[in-house]
Design an enzyme around this catalytic site. Structure first.
Site, PDB file in Angstrom:
ATOM      1  N   ASP A   1     -44.427 -19.304  -9.972  1.00 58.49           N
ATOM      2  CA  ASP A   1     -43.581 -19.506  -8.684  1.00 58.49           C
ATOM      3  C   ASP A   1     -42.723 -18.289  -8.715  1.00 58.49           C
ATOM      4  OD1 ASP A   1     -42.040 -20.376  -6.744  1.00 58.49           O
ATOM      5  OD2 ASP A   1     -41.961 -22.539  -7.512  1.00 58.49           O
TER       6      ASP A   1
ATOM      7  N   TYR B   1     -37.487 -25.141 -10.393  1.00 59.14           N
ATOM      8  CA  TYR B   1     -37.447 -25.829  -8.968  1.00 59.14           C
ATOM      9  C   TYR B   1     -38.931 -25.378  -8.370  1.00 59.14           C
ATOM     10  CZ  TYR B   1     -36.313 -27.734  -4.476  1.00 59.14           C
ATOM     11  OH  TYR B   1     -36.451 -28.260  -3.346  1.00 59.14           O
TER      12      TYR B   1
ATOM     13  N   LYS C   1     -39.455 -16.856   0.473  1.00 61.44           N
ATOM     14  CA  LYS C   1     -38.290 -16.012   0.717  1.00 61.44           C
ATOM     15  C   LYS C   1     -38.166 -14.669   1.020  1.00 61.44           C
ATOM     16  CE  LYS C   1     -35.822 -19.541  -2.173  1.00 61.44           C
ATOM     17  NZ  LYS C   1     -34.824 -20.415  -1.643  1.00 61.44           N
TER      18      LYS C   1
HETATM   19  N1  PMP Z   1     -40.047 -22.439  -5.614  1.00 67.76           N
HETATM   20  C1  PMP Z   1     -38.801 -21.997  -5.947  1.00 67.76           C
HETATM   21  C2  PMP Z   1     -38.660 -21.241  -7.162  1.00 67.76           C
HETATM   22  C3  PMP Z   1     -37.800 -22.044  -5.192  1.00 67.76           C
HETATM   23  O1  PMP Z   1     -36.589 -21.311  -5.697  1.00 67.76           O
HETATM   24  C4  PMP Z   1     -37.791 -22.768  -3.993  1.00 67.76           C
HETATM   25  C5  PMP Z   1     -36.935 -22.933  -2.994  1.00 67.76           C
HETATM   26  N2  PMP Z   1     -35.584 -22.428  -3.485  1.00 67.76           N
HETATM   27  C6  PMP Z   1     -39.050 -23.220  -3.679  1.00 67.76           C
HETATM   28  C7  PMP Z   1     -40.106 -22.882  -4.541  1.00 67.76           C
HETATM   29  C8  PMP Z   1     -39.335 -24.077  -2.407  1.00 67.76           C
HETATM   30  O2  PMP Z   1     -39.255 -23.259  -1.433  1.00 67.76           O
HETATM   31  P1  PMP Z   1     -38.739 -23.764   0.155  1.00 67.76           P
HETATM   32  O3  PMP Z   1     -37.373 -24.090   0.060  1.00 67.76           O
HETATM   33  O4  PMP Z   1     -39.360 -22.799   1.062  1.00 67.76           O
HETATM   34  O5  PMP Z   1     -39.855 -24.960   0.476  1.00 67.76           O
END
Ligand code: PMP
Length: 457
Positions: free
Chosen positions: A261, A161, A289
Site C-alpha cells: 500500500d 492504515y 494521493k
Molecule cells: N492507504 C494508506 C496507506 C493511506 O494512508 C490512506 C489514506 N491516508 C488510504 C489507504 C486510504 O486512502 P483514501 O483516504 O484516499 O481512501
C-alpha cells in the site's frame, strides 16, 4: 491516521473547539456543524489541533485560512500535494480538459497515457486500473488477491492504515492478542460487522519472529499480505533489516499475493515509490494521493496475470468517476513533472525533508527538549522523546502524544501547519526559506513544550 485513532472508534464525532471562538474559522465550524456531520467531510480532519483547519486557498508550500492567516503547510493534503498547492502546470492541464467535458462513461486517451507513465515509473506495475480513492483501490487489490488465490485470509500489520472500508479497517492490536502471533482482527469502527474482518489477521510490525512463526502456522492458507512498505500511519517506521524479505519469501513460497500500500509513499519518497528505495518487488501496489497532486485519483497496479482477473477472471471493479479526464489530466501533468530530468525533483525534496529533520532535532536540543526524527525525508515523523528510535506501532502510539499535540498547536500559532500526530509531509515547493522559518518557529514551540513540563526524557 491509524485506524485506532479514527473518531468512530470511540463514539460520535465531536467538533473540536477552536482556540479563538470569535475567529471566522471557529464561526464557520459552528455553522458547518449544523448541516454537515461534525462540520467535516472526513472524520480524520477532526484530529487537527488546535481545531480543524478552514482553508480558503493554497499556493506552493503555503496555505491561507478563513481568517486571512498564512501558514507554511506540512499537511499537504495528507500527502497528496507533492508539487505544491495550485501547481500551475496541473491547474492548466485540468482546466483545459474540463472545457471538453468531464464524464463520458467511455474511454479517453489520457487514461492509457497515465497507465503508461505509472508502469514506466514503477516496474512492478505492469498493468494498472484507476479509481478515485485509496480505500477503493485497496478494496480492489484485496478482491483481486482473493480471487486469484481462491483463499480468504488476509494478513495485515498493526498501525498500518488501508482505508476505512469494512473489509480491512481494523482496531489497534490488543495486547491480549499475544506477542508474536497473528491475532484475529477486531472491527475498527462501530457499524462494521465483525464478519467483515473475520478472515483478517493482524501482526505486529517489524517482528521478524512473529512473521517466521505465522508463516509456518498458516502455511499455504493466506490469500494476501498487505502492508505499507514504510509505515507512515502510526509514526513513520521503516521496515527492520530482513523483515520485508522474510514476508516476500513467505508470499513467494505459498503463492500468497504481496500487496504494497503505497498510497502515501508512492510518488512521494521516490519516483519508483518505497519499493524502489527498499529494493523490493510486490505483486500488487496501491497508489493514491501524490499521483495526481491532490485530485481524486488512486490506482491498483501489478502483475499482468493478477490484474488479468479483472478482464477474464470474473472480478468486478467499477466506478462512475474512475479515469475521468480532468483527474487523468492532473495525474499526467503531475507524473510528467515528477519524472522530468530523471526524477530530479526527488533529490531536492529529500534534501529539504532531511534538512528540516535536522533543523527540528537541533532546535529541540538547543531548547532542552528531546526530539527524535525518523523517515526518508519527503515524509518523516518527529516525536518529542528521548528514545533513540521507534520500531513498532504500539510504542509509536504511546510516545510523546500530549507533547506532540501541544507542539502542533504552538506551531500553528507561529504560522506553521503541522499534524498533531507528528507526521510531516513536504512538497517540492518547500524552499530553504520555508525550512528556516519552520525551524525558527519550532524554537518557540519547544520552549512552550518544556515550560508545560512535557519534554519527556
Ligand atoms: N492507504 C494508506 C496507506 C493511506 O494512508 C490512506 C489514506 N491516508 C488510504 C489507504 C486510504 O486512502 P483514501 O483516504 O484516499 O481512501
Amino acid at each position: 491516521m491509524d485506524g485506532s485513532k479514527v473518531r468512530t472508534d470511540t463514539g460520535a464525532p465531536v467538533a473540536a473547539p477552536n482556540s479563538d471562538p470569535s475567529s471566522r474559522s471557529a464561526e464557520y465550524m459552528t455553522r458547518a456543524g449544523r448541516h454537515l456531520a461534525g462540520g467535516v467531510n472526513s472524520n480524520i480532519r477532526l484530529d487537527e489541533r488546535p481545531a480543524p483547519f478552514v482553508a480558503v486557498r493554497g499556493r506552493g508550500a503555503e496555505v491561507e485560512d478563513l481568517d486571512g492567516r498564512r501558514y507554511v503547510d506540512y499537511v499537504c493534503g495528507m500527502g497528496a500535494v507533492i508539487l505544491g498547492h495550485a501547481d500551475p502546470g496541473v491547474t492548466e492541464a485540468v482546466v483545459a480538459t474540463m472545457r471538453e467535458g468531464v464524464a463520458f462513461a467511455g474511454q479517453h486517451p489520457l487514461e492509457a497515457e497515465v497507465a503508461e507513465r505509472i508502469s514506466a515509473a514503477v516496474p512492478s506495475a505492469e498493468v494498472v486500473r484507476c479509481t478515485s480513492s485509496g480505500s477503493e483501490a485497496v478494496h480492489a487489490a484485496i478482491r483481486i488477491a482473493r480471487a486469484a488465490t481462491g483463499r480468504w485470509p488476509v494478513v495485515r500489520f498493526d498501525g498500518h492504515y488501508h482505508g476505512w472500508l469494512d473489509s480491512i479497517h481494523t482496531a489497534a492490536r490488543s495486547p491480549e492478542g499475544g506477542l508474536g502471533a497473528a491475532a484475529p482482527a477486531r472491527p475498527g469502527s462501530r457499524g462494521q460487522p465483525p464478519a467483515a474482518v473475520h478472515d483478517v489477521l493482524v501482526m505486529p510490525w517489524n517482528d521478524l519472529e512473529a512473521v517466521r512463526s505465522a508463516a509456518g502456522l498458516h502455511r499455504g492458507r493466506i490469500a494476501t499480505i498487505i502492508l505499507e512498505p514504510i509505515l507512515c500511519n502510526t509514526g513513520v517506521i521503516p521496515p527492520a533489516p530482513g523483515f520485508l524479505e522474510a514476508i516476500r519469501d513467505w508470499c513467494s513460497r505459498d503463492g500468497t499475493v504481496l500487496i504494497f500500500d503505497e498510497v502515501i509513499t508512492g510518488f512521494r519518497v521516490a519516483l519508483g515509490g518505497a519499493q524502489s528505495l527498499l529494493g523490493m518487488t510486490p505483486d500488487l501496489t496501491v497508489f493514491g494521493k501524490a499521483v495526481a497532486n491532490g485530485f481524486p485519483m488512486s490506482a491498483v497496479a501489478g502483475r499482468r496475470d493478477l490484474m488479468g482477473t479483472l478482464v477474464s477472471g470474473g472480478v468486478l471493479h467499477g466506478g462512475t468517476y474512475n479515469g475521468n479526464p480532468p483527474v487523468m489530466a492532473a495525474a499526467r501533468a503531475t507524473l510528467d513533472a515528477l519524472a522530468a530530468d530523471g526524477g530530479a525533483a526527488y533529490a531536492a525534496l529529500t534534501a529539504a525533508g532531511r534538512s528540516l529533520m535536522q533543523g527540528l532535532a537541533g532546535a529541540g536540543a538547543e531548547r532542552g527538549v528531546p526530539v527524535l526524527t525518523q523517515g526518508p525525508g519527503p515524509v518523516f515523523q518527529m516525536w518529542i522523546t528521548g528514545r533513540p528510535s521507534v520500531s513498532d506501532a504500539a510504542t509509536a502510539r504511546a510516545t510523546g502524544v500530549a507533547a506532540g499535540a501541544l507542539f502542533a498547536d504552538a506551531m500553528r500559532r507561529r504560522g506553521v501547519r503541522s499534524l498533531p500526530s507528528g507526521r510531516w509531509l513536504l512538497s517540492v515547493a518547500h524552499s530553504a526559506d520555508h525550512i528556516a522559518r519552520t525551524v525558527e518557529a519550532a524554537r518557540g514551540a519547544f520552549d512552550e513544550v518544556r515550560e508545560a513540563g512535557l519534554g519527556e526524557r
